[in-house]
Design an enzyme around this catalytic site. Sequence first.
Site, PDB file in Angstrom:
ATOM      1  CB  SER A 241      -0.972   0.003   1.195  1.00 21.64           C
ATOM      2  OG  SER A 241      -0.292  -0.205   2.406  1.00 21.64           O
ATOM      3  CG  HIS A 271      -0.869  -5.242   2.055  1.00 21.67           C
ATOM      4  ND1 HIS A 271      -0.234  -5.093   3.263  1.00 21.67           N
ATOM      5  CD2 HIS A 271      -0.845  -4.000   1.483  1.00 21.67           C
ATOM      6  CE1 HIS A 271       0.153  -3.828   3.402  1.00 21.67           C
ATOM      7  NE2 HIS A 271      -0.219  -3.141   2.349  1.00 21.67           N
ATOM      8  CG  HIS A 318       5.987  -9.105   7.803  1.00 20.34           C
ATOM      9  ND1 HIS A 318       6.969  -8.316   7.254  1.00 20.34           N
ATOM     10  CD2 HIS A 318       4.886  -8.330   7.917  1.00 20.34           C
ATOM     11  CE1 HIS A 318       6.472  -7.103   7.070  1.00 20.34           C
ATOM     12  NE2 HIS A 318       5.211  -7.085   7.457  1.00 20.34           N
ATOM     13  NE  ARG A 327       2.529  -3.947  12.213  1.00 22.80           N
ATOM     14  CZ  ARG A 327       2.322  -4.086  10.900  1.00 22.80           C
ATOM     15  NH1 ARG A 327       1.791  -3.105  10.200  1.00 22.80           N
ATOM     16  NH2 ARG A 327       2.671  -5.196  10.278  1.00 22.80           N
ATOM     17  CG  ASP A 373      -3.343  -7.976   8.930  1.00 22.15           C
ATOM     18  OD1 ASP A 373      -3.868  -6.894   9.207  1.00 22.15           O
ATOM     19  OD2 ASP A 373      -2.517  -8.118   8.016  1.00 22.15           O
TER      20      ASP A 373
HETATM   21  N1  HAX Z   1       0.915 -19.896   5.784  1.00 20.71           N
HETATM   22  C1  HAX Z   1       1.299 -20.816   4.878  1.00 20.71           C
HETATM   23  N2  HAX Z   1       2.351 -20.673   4.063  1.00 20.71           N
HETATM   24  C2  HAX Z   1       3.076 -19.536   4.210  1.00 20.71           C
HETATM   25  C3  HAX Z   1       2.755 -18.548   5.160  1.00 20.71           C
HETATM   26  C4  HAX Z   1       1.610 -18.769   5.968  1.00 20.71           C
HETATM   27  N3  HAX Z   1       1.206 -17.863   6.848  1.00 20.71           N
HETATM   28  N4  HAX Z   1       3.653 -17.555   5.060  1.00 20.71           N
HETATM   29  C5  HAX Z   1       4.507 -17.892   4.078  1.00 20.71           C
HETATM   30  N5  HAX Z   1       4.157 -19.089   3.548  1.00 20.71           N
HETATM   31  C6  HAX Z   1       4.771 -19.777   2.429  1.00 20.71           C
HETATM   32  C7  HAX Z   1       4.738 -18.902   1.190  1.00 20.71           C
HETATM   33  O1  HAX Z   1       3.451 -18.960   0.568  1.00 20.71           O
HETATM   34  C8  HAX Z   1       5.857 -19.496   0.365  1.00 20.71           C
HETATM   35  O2  HAX Z   1       5.392 -20.699  -0.186  1.00 20.71           O
HETATM   36  P1  HAX Z   1       5.880 -21.203  -1.657  1.00 20.71           P
HETATM   37  O3  HAX Z   1       7.372 -21.304  -1.570  1.00 20.71           O
HETATM   38  O4  HAX Z   1       5.184 -22.515  -1.814  1.00 20.71           O
HETATM   39  O5  HAX Z   1       5.427 -20.159  -2.627  1.00 20.71           O
HETATM   40  C9  HAX Z   1       6.903 -19.843   1.439  1.00 20.71           C
HETATM   41  O6  HAX Z   1       6.163 -19.981   2.666  1.00 20.71           O
HETATM   42  C10 HAX Z   1       7.987 -18.816   1.620  1.00 20.71           C
HETATM   43  O7  HAX Z   1       7.362 -17.556   1.877  1.00 20.71           O
HETATM   44  P2  HAX Z   1       8.104 -16.430   2.736  1.00 20.71           P
HETATM   45  O8  HAX Z   1       9.345 -16.044   2.003  1.00 20.71           O
HETATM   46  O9  HAX Z   1       8.255 -16.898   4.131  1.00 20.71           O
HETATM   47  O10 HAX Z   1       7.023 -15.267   2.734  1.00 20.71           O
HETATM   48  P3  HAX Z   1       6.797 -14.107   1.661  1.00 20.71           P
HETATM   49  O11 HAX Z   1       7.725 -12.997   1.984  1.00 20.71           O
HETATM   50  O12 HAX Z   1       6.826 -14.632   0.268  1.00 20.71           O
HETATM   51  O13 HAX Z   1       5.298 -13.698   1.968  1.00 20.71           O
HETATM   52  C11 HAX Z   1       3.447 -13.093   3.327  1.00 20.71           C
HETATM   53  C12 HAX Z   1       4.955 -12.923   3.097  1.00 20.71           C
HETATM   54  C13 HAX Z   1       3.020 -12.147   4.442  1.00 20.71           C
HETATM   55  C14 HAX Z   1       2.705 -12.724   2.036  1.00 20.71           C
HETATM   56  C15 HAX Z   1       3.165 -14.547   3.735  1.00 20.71           C
HETATM   57  O14 HAX Z   1       3.816 -14.834   4.955  1.00 20.71           O
HETATM   58  C16 HAX Z   1       1.684 -14.875   3.838  1.00 20.71           C
HETATM   59  O15 HAX Z   1       1.066 -15.232   2.822  1.00 20.71           O
HETATM   60  N6  HAX Z   1       1.087 -14.784   5.082  1.00 20.71           N
HETATM   61  C17 HAX Z   1      -0.352 -14.982   5.256  1.00 20.71           C
HETATM   62  C18 HAX Z   1      -1.142 -13.776   4.813  1.00 20.71           C
HETATM   63  C19 HAX Z   1      -0.940 -12.604   5.762  1.00 20.71           C
HETATM   64  O16 HAX Z   1      -1.040 -12.739   6.962  1.00 20.71           O
HETATM   65  N7  HAX Z   1      -0.685 -11.437   5.196  1.00 20.71           N
HETATM   66  C20 HAX Z   1      -0.513 -10.193   5.979  1.00 20.71           C
HETATM   67  C21 HAX Z   1       0.938  -9.764   6.073  1.00 20.71           C
HETATM   68  C22 HAX Z   1       1.126  -8.481   6.874  1.00 20.71           C
HETATM   69  C23 HAX Z   1       0.489  -7.353   6.182  1.00 20.71           C
HETATM   70  O17 HAX Z   1       0.832  -6.895   5.108  1.00 20.71           O
HETATM   71  N8  HAX Z   1      -0.563  -6.880   6.765  1.00 20.71           N
HETATM   72  O18 HAX Z   1      -1.362  -6.013   6.129  1.00 20.71           O
END
Ligand code: HAX
Length: 441
Positions: A241, A271, A318, A327, A373
Site C-alpha cells: 500500500s 496484505h 511477513h 503491532r 492482522d
Molecule cells: N501460511 C502458509 N504458508 C506460508 C505462510 C503462511 N502464513 N507464510 C509464508 N508461507 C509460504 C509462502 O506462501 C511461500 O510458499 P511457496 O514457496 O510454496 O510459494 C513460502 O512460505 C515462503 O514464503 P516467505 O518467504 O516466508 O514469505 P513471503 O515474503 O513470500 O510472503 C506473506 C509474506 C506475508 C505474504 C506470507 O507470509 C503470507 O502469505 N502470510 C499470510 C497472509 C498474511 O497474513 N498477510 C498479511 C501480512 C502483513 C500485512 O501486510 N498486513 O497487512
Amino acid sequence: MEVLKERFKKKADEAATEIKGILKDHSNDVIGEVTLAQVYQGMRGITGLVSETSLLDAHEGIRFRGYSIPELQEKLPKAKGGSEPLPEGLFYLMLINELPSEEDANTITELLQRRSHVPNHVFDAIDALPIETHPMTMFVVGIMALQTESHFAKEYARGINKKDYWDPVFDDAMDLIARLPRIAAYIYRRKYKNNQHINPNGLLDWAGNFAHMLGFEDEGFMELMRLYMTIHADHEGGNVSAHTTHLVGSALSDPYLSFAAGMNGLAGPLHGLANQEVIKWIYELREKLNTEQPSKEQIAEYVKTTLSEGKVVPGYGHAVLRKTDPRFTAQMEFGKKHMPDDALVQTVWNIYETVPPILQSLGKIKNPWPNVDAHSGALLVHYGMMEYEYYTVLFGVSRALGVLASLCWDRALGQPIERPKSITTDLVKKWLNKEDNIWGD
Ligand code: HAX
C-alpha cells in the site's frame, strides 16, 4: 500559511539541503547488491526507496521516526481520560519529525475537523454500488469520487511551478485524512446499519469521532480505535500500500489517485485483507468443530488441514519481519487489559502458541510469527463490530496517515518518477552464458 504547513516546509527545506549534500559527495557509493533470486522473487530486501516516516527492523519491528510502539504509547498526547496515543500526534511526528506537544496534536484535531466536509456526490457514488459490494471497493470508489476536490490536480492544470508541488499536495493530504472517517463510516452504516447515518461530533478527537460515526460510543472501543489508527499507520515504504501510493504519486497523479491505488493494494489477502481472513478462518474453525473454544490440539489439526489444502494461515508470516510483530504484541496487551476472559481473544492467543512451531517445521517459511492482522479482528468483535469484511477499511483509514505524510515528503524533496529496470528471462540466459553487451542502453 497555517502553522503546520510552515513547520513542514521548514523541515522539508532543511532535509532537501542535507540530501543534496549527501548526494553531492556520495552519489556513486554502492549500498547493496542484487541477486537473481531477488529479481525473480518480489525484490525482497533490495534497498531502492527512501521513505522518511518510519523504518522497519526485521527483529525489532517498526519505528516511527525512531520511536517504537511502546515509546509512542508513552510519549504521544492522549485523549482526556484515555491512555492510548492520539493518532493525530503520530501524524505530526511523521510529518514534522518532532514529538508533538498536546497543543500540536489538538491543532491537528481542529484542522481535520475544519476540513472534513464530504460533498454529496461522493455518497451518491457509493450509493450507486450494489449493497453486496465489498466495503474496500466502496472505499476506493468513495476516494475516487472525492478526487474532484484535488487542489493539486487543479493547480497542475493551471501550470504550477514544480518547486511548489508540495503545497497543494499538503492540502490534499490533510483534506483526505479529514474526510476518510466520514466516508468509511458512511460505508459501514449504509452496508450494515440500514443506512442510519450518524453526524460527526466536533468535540471528539479524530479516532474518537470515527468510532462515534461508526456507532460505537463505548470508551473502550474509542481507545481501541486510537491504538488501531496509530499502529496501522505506517510500515516503511516498501509494503504494497505504501509503495503503490508512492509509485503512483511519482507520476504526479494527485493524492486522491495515489491513495486510491494504494488502497487497491491493501485490499489484497496477502496484505491488509488478511485481517478479515483471520476472523473468517477462526469462525470456520469454530463452526467445523462446533465449539467456541477450540483446544490447542484442535487448532493444530486445523492448521495442518489449511496447509494441506494449499492455503496460507492468515495473520502469520511477513516479508521483512522475523519475530512477533510488535503491532500484534500491542494489541495483545490491550486485550489483556480490557478483555482477558474473552473467548475469541483467548483463541487468538492459543493460535499464537500453536501455529509458529507448525509453520517452522515446514522449513520453507521465513517468518512463522504473527503479524498485525492476526489479532485485530478479535478486539473489534469484542466490542460488537462483527462485520469482518469491513475490517480492511479501518486499516485503510489508518494507513492514510503514513502514506500521505510520505507523499508530502516525496513532493517537498522533489522525488522523481519511479522507473526501475525490468529484464526478460531471455536476457538472463544470455547473461548466464556470458554474452557481451546484454544490458543494452
Ligand atoms: N501460511 C502458509 N504458508 C506460508 C505462510 C503462511 N502464513 N507464510 C509464508 N508461507 C509460504 C509462502 O506462501 C511461500 O510458499 P511457496 O514457496 O510454496 O510459494 C513460502 O512460505 C515462503 O514464503 P516467505 O518467504 O516466508 O514469505 P513471503 O515474503 O513470500 O510472503 C506473506 C509474506 C506475508 C505474504 C506470507 O507470509 C503470507 O502469505 N502470510 C499470510 C497472509 C498474511 O497474513 N498477510 C498479511 C501480512 C502483513 C500485512 O501486510 N498486513 O497487512
